[in-house]
Design an enzyme around this catalytic site. Structure first.
Site, PDB file in Angstrom:
ATOM      1  N   THR A   2      32.103  67.408  28.074  1.00 61.05           N
ATOM      2  CA  THR A   2      33.244  67.908  28.841  1.00 61.05           C
ATOM      3  C   THR A   2      32.988  67.898  30.345  1.00 61.05           C
ATOM      4  OG1 THR A   2      32.447  70.163  28.596  1.00 61.05           O
ATOM      5  CG2 THR A   2      34.039  69.391  26.958  1.00 61.05           C
ATOM      6  N   VAL A   7      29.830  63.967  34.232  1.00 62.19           N
ATOM      7  CA  VAL A   7      29.152  62.763  33.747  1.00 62.19           C
ATOM      8  C   VAL A   7      29.604  62.450  32.324  1.00 62.19           C
ATOM      9  CG1 VAL A   7      26.919  61.723  33.255  1.00 62.19           C
ATOM     10  CG2 VAL A   7      27.207  63.125  35.296  1.00 62.19           C
ATOM     11  N   LEU A  18      24.125  66.354  30.216  1.00 64.36           N
ATOM     12  CA  LEU A  18      23.930  67.810  30.252  1.00 64.36           C
ATOM     13  C   LEU A  18      23.453  68.296  31.612  1.00 64.36           C
ATOM     14  CD1 LEU A  18      22.128  68.188  26.810  1.00 64.36           C
ATOM     15  CD2 LEU A  18      24.387  69.134  27.384  1.00 64.36           C
ATOM     16  N   ASP A  19      23.793  69.525  31.925  1.00 58.89           N
ATOM     17  CA  ASP A  19      23.255  70.173  33.111  1.00 58.89           C
ATOM     18  C   ASP A  19      21.763  70.445  32.920  1.00 58.89           C
ATOM     19  OD1 ASP A  19      25.571  70.263  34.566  1.00 58.89           O
ATOM     20  OD2 ASP A  19      26.125  72.276  33.888  1.00 58.89           O
ATOM     21  N   CYS A  68      21.230  59.479  41.700  1.00 58.76           N
ATOM     22  CA  CYS A  68      22.165  58.430  42.132  1.00 58.76           C
ATOM     23  C   CYS A  68      21.757  57.798  43.453  1.00 58.76           C
ATOM     24  CB  CYS A  68      23.596  58.972  42.193  1.00 58.76           C
ATOM     25  SG  CYS A  68      23.835  60.365  43.290  1.00 58.76           S
ATOM     26  N   HIS A  86       3.900  47.101  52.040  1.00 55.18           N
ATOM     27  CA  HIS A  86       3.950  46.478  53.369  1.00 55.18           C
ATOM     28  C   HIS A  86       4.429  45.034  53.244  1.00 55.18           C
ATOM     29  CE1 HIS A  86       0.357  43.973  52.756  1.00 55.18           C
ATOM     30  NE2 HIS A  86      -0.091  44.993  52.054  1.00 55.18           N
TER      31      HIS A  86
END
Lengths: 340, 340, 340, 340
Positions: free
Chosen positions: C15, C18, C87-88, C156, C238
């Site tokens: 819900t 995401v 999920l959180d 992200c 580098h």
């Protein structure tokens, strides 16, 4: 005051959005000086600068930074002649009632007591005369109160709307019908208010309860003093005959209510500014005019359905909230309802 | 088309905002194939990708990138059965008239010919029947035209407004009175349109000529075919008796005009989507639904002044502009007004 | 799949922001079909359309509207070959571990397991080879797992950054020094995320933990497979000698990683689009290109302090979140790590 | 001035964005009083309120509303001890040169003369000492000038950047390397500036010429007075040894340049405000602090690539433009370069 006296005031809900606005305004007020701050128990015991998540564009006033925040209990506010409340509705009811019972004069932004027929709902340039109901409010209390009372101010959208309406009713008599469409800034919702994801690049066509509030608040404010239990007198509004747009412009521009005449220091020089340019008022250009304490009207023109249509701009965090409460308190001082 | 034929079309004003939108839509159209592009002499002679300052969120269609841009002269468009015009009003009048005189069928977004009584002003889900005036338009030309004509579509705000009005008039008869307040996106002003400094953090309460356009365009679109010189028949609109909000919701939801029935490929599946949630429609959530070709309605409720009030959302660069023109052309093909 | 089989998948946190994005993408996926939805106990037992406060610009897929939401317990997901987690972080740790222990293959957006040396942190166009650590992850479990594992994807901002870095390292060898300044959209914070009052007309120069994440995630992703307990191999970066801007442009444009070669259906046609116009990429014009699954680079030019500087645009809710997880799962299917 | 004298000043380009800002600031200035306004021939002969499309958030000062606008010719400005120029670069070159030749002291926001080695490019809190080159500028004119000269101020982005750099160089010696990323408000582009369609919901990663300007202007401002024809002395910047973040914070906070010491009335009380909160400075909260005349710095921390990194906020229409010019003129008065 003119005699140099200062009036001690308190702020409830001092860390919230309206509370912060009260503090910004009161810190430079010529009469009122902040004596006590109240907030939730989470903030109590901290200096204000630690307790508040300050969101105003000016810094915390230096005189307030280190002032200790108390819980919202009357015992901490007994030196205050006036207590301003920016409390959330969830807690405002009990706290404001307790303060009134402790013989404190409360000027509230919360909605809890707005519908109470014995509590005036005052928009400062419109119905200051409703302060006259305060003795009745005090007499109904058990035991009867001597100094304690509650005065509320209106929803920010009602406030902006009702000022030009009062000017028109004063000039042309009762308004019969009225249609209002509001476009409200995010600041009207307090903090945190609307999530940014819901409003960026968007318009939300609904605010719960807002339409109902605008309807009954307008009726209570523009109505007479209640002589019955419900405090509301329904009334018809009509213009007969309808005024011309030019007559409307003039009636709005000359409207000069009590607050100015009495000498309220926070009243704007001009209550209503009437714009002639067709693309005004605009929020970006006009919202801070007179520190946001006045109302801007533009595009007054005939309406083919009703008689007259126009655009009103009001600053919902200034005249729509804390500024209204402060002018209400100034009026109460000037009218002797509050003893400074 | 269903028989597999493709119809060659041209785009005038191809480098502008509406022109870009035409190109995006036509590049994936099942019937129409872009054969010629017209723009100002500054762009003429360049491949489209060099001429256009492309502002759409999808890239320039591969088939169009290298298409040469011509001046807006009929000689370059003689293979086109349909010419779409996204020209600016400053030049649209002369150019569109010349194209019509050259026996080309012009579907225009410009405002120049909207008031002409012999030129239909068509909102695709409302008054496709007005295409029947085209023979009269052709006969008045000297010499009389066989294939050339002009069809206009309405201002983007009118379009969004008139679709639900048509649904209501179909269900309940003429509307007596109507008050509309519009909130318009910056995209309605084309490019470059409103300077960002004028609109960021702002609302501008005025668009020149917009209110007048919404008034007379609505009357022309919802009126009958003109039989007099001015082309406009004024008519009263009233509901008697007023429908309930639920009846209004149902009338809007079932409205199914010609465009769908005839099989226009660009017509949305549902002309009007009626939302039940009180906080819909919202631009962010609803403007791209059905590729922006439908109209969203919400908050249908009783009005204490007039009978019914509701909120309409329409995408002003889709159904409000190029999409309308394209559906109008599809209707003209299906009704045999244009020979593909 | 090419053989026509479909792979059943579940979505945890269905819900949330995401989760909604997962559902939008999976509803039109050629291989994956949603079999089970998980959310908090507050949502469990409701059909999805009732449980979710849907915020996407496309409607809830018809096939999902009435699907019942379950609690996030493995017993409801036993038919799923793949479980996507939106999920959180507060709950993701325990739930994802429980799903892995129940022999489910979890592809997670949560940050909880990203630092675990035996759990791959995969950006789909960069280090798909790190899937090879899964058997080691399974062997360390008690009892050893046969099918269950966790794969995470990156923050992200890291994702958008690391794709062009991988292209450059492939072409020119290790990067020695790197300075990144990010400008992040509000969508990166999920829902409700940033209050509108904090961000309208504003820039907030800080996101807690973000800088640290970008640093160590980049090192883990671009590093080799861990052969020690901490799973991270520090390495110097580098360029010697430094490439020219034109060489950088070419190296970015030709970068074509595993995902495309293997045939992931959600991989964009071009991993990195290199813009030549000096004012690109722009969010408004470029964020939805290739459905937001690619990365746009522009303004490649010499830097007077380090060697090369350029601008990268990545869509943080597409390639930066759900799209990455889905491509990771496609890679796992194609490499036989998941049995469809 | 302290002795009560007022200094007559003129404003060129008075109707433009920078001109409007000059007028707003000068109308409340304790020393300067506007005596003449210049604009294009289109505006000349009109009272200011008719000529200007006023865009400021405060109304046109009452004393200026009816002031007649002149063409930008020296003959109308002969009473002015100081002439401020907000002219566009297209016309500023010729006009400013003509004013200088007419023995007027010009303080310009335009870019035309910034690179001239004999014309100081002054950021008020940084290199007021460069005013000492004015006699050389005058001596090179033919015939040599007695009172006429031109002083320029820097690009708004350079100004915000160079103030903390000057503070650091004063404390720690020359800076060796510097990387700057700017995020600029739309107000930096003047009016009409960026079309709203290009910038709403967007970031444009390029402003033509801006990077080059920031590079050479910074070198000219932080360099010494030119003793050669090109006026620029290249210099290495390095910190050896690097200061700690805390040392940087202190050096910034105590920086107190000439402008304050000399008593410029428009100088802020604190040149640089250093924020400790990690999420400050923020434009919404900090841009109007000290009327936008100071610079805010935050997030001072170590950098793993160079030594130190931090965030700077400067108001590009205040300290970045008109305010800088006015303080420059105040400095010139206090140093006796202008005779009031």
């Amino acid at each position: 005051m003119q005699d140099g006296r200062q009036i001690k005031v308190g702020v409830l809900g001092a860390t919230g959005t309206v509370g912060q606005r009260f503090i910004s305004l009161l810190a430079v007020h010529p009469w009122f000086v902040i004596d006590a701050l109240g907030a939730s128990s989470r903030s109590a015991g901290k200096p204000y600068a630690k307790a508040a998540n300050w969101k105003q564009t000016t810094p915390i006033p230096a005189s307030i930074r280190d002032l200790m925040v108390h819980e919202c209990k009357p015992e901490y506010f007994l030196n205050c002649a006036v207590v301003f409340s920016g409390l959330d509705a969830e807690v405002a009811g009990d706290i404001e009632a307790a303060f009134r019972a402790a013989e404190l004069a409360v000027f509230s932004n919360a909605k809890n007591f707005r519908r109470d027929p014995h509590i005036p709902l005052i928009v400062p340039f419109v119905n200051a005369s409703h302060l006259s109901i305060i003795p009745q409010q005090q007499s109904l209390h058990s035991p009867p109160l001597k100094k304690g009372f509650i005065v509320t101010n209106a929803n920010c959208s009602t406030t902006g709307c009702v000022i030009p309406l009062a000017a028109l009713e004063k000039a042309f008599g009762p308004i019969e019908s009225l249609l209002v469409t509001t476009m409200q800034a995010i600041s009207g919702a307090g903090y945190p208010g609307v999530p940014s994801l819901d409003i960026m690049d968007n318009v939300v066509p609904y605010i719960g309860g807002e339409e109902e509030k605008m309807e009954w608040e307008t009726l209570k404010i523009l109505g007479g003093i209640a002589d019955s239990d419900d405090g509301l007198k329904t009334f018809d509004m009509h213009f007969s005959p309808p005024p011309s747009p030019q007559q409307v412009r003039e009636a709005l521009a000359v409207y000069s209510p009590d607050a100015q005449a009495l000498g309220c220091p926070s009243a704007p020089r001009r209550t209503i500014v009437v714009h002639e340019e067709p693309d005004r008022p605009q929020p970006r250009l006009d919202r801070y005019y007179q520190d946001g304490a006045g109302v801007s009207v533009g595009r007054v023109r005939q309406c083919q359905v009703l008689d007259i249509k126009f655009v009103v701009l009001a600053n919902n965090v200034s005249i729509g909230a804390a500024t209204s409460s402060i002018i209400n308190a100034e009026l109460a001082v000037l009218k002797g309802v509050v003893s400074g």
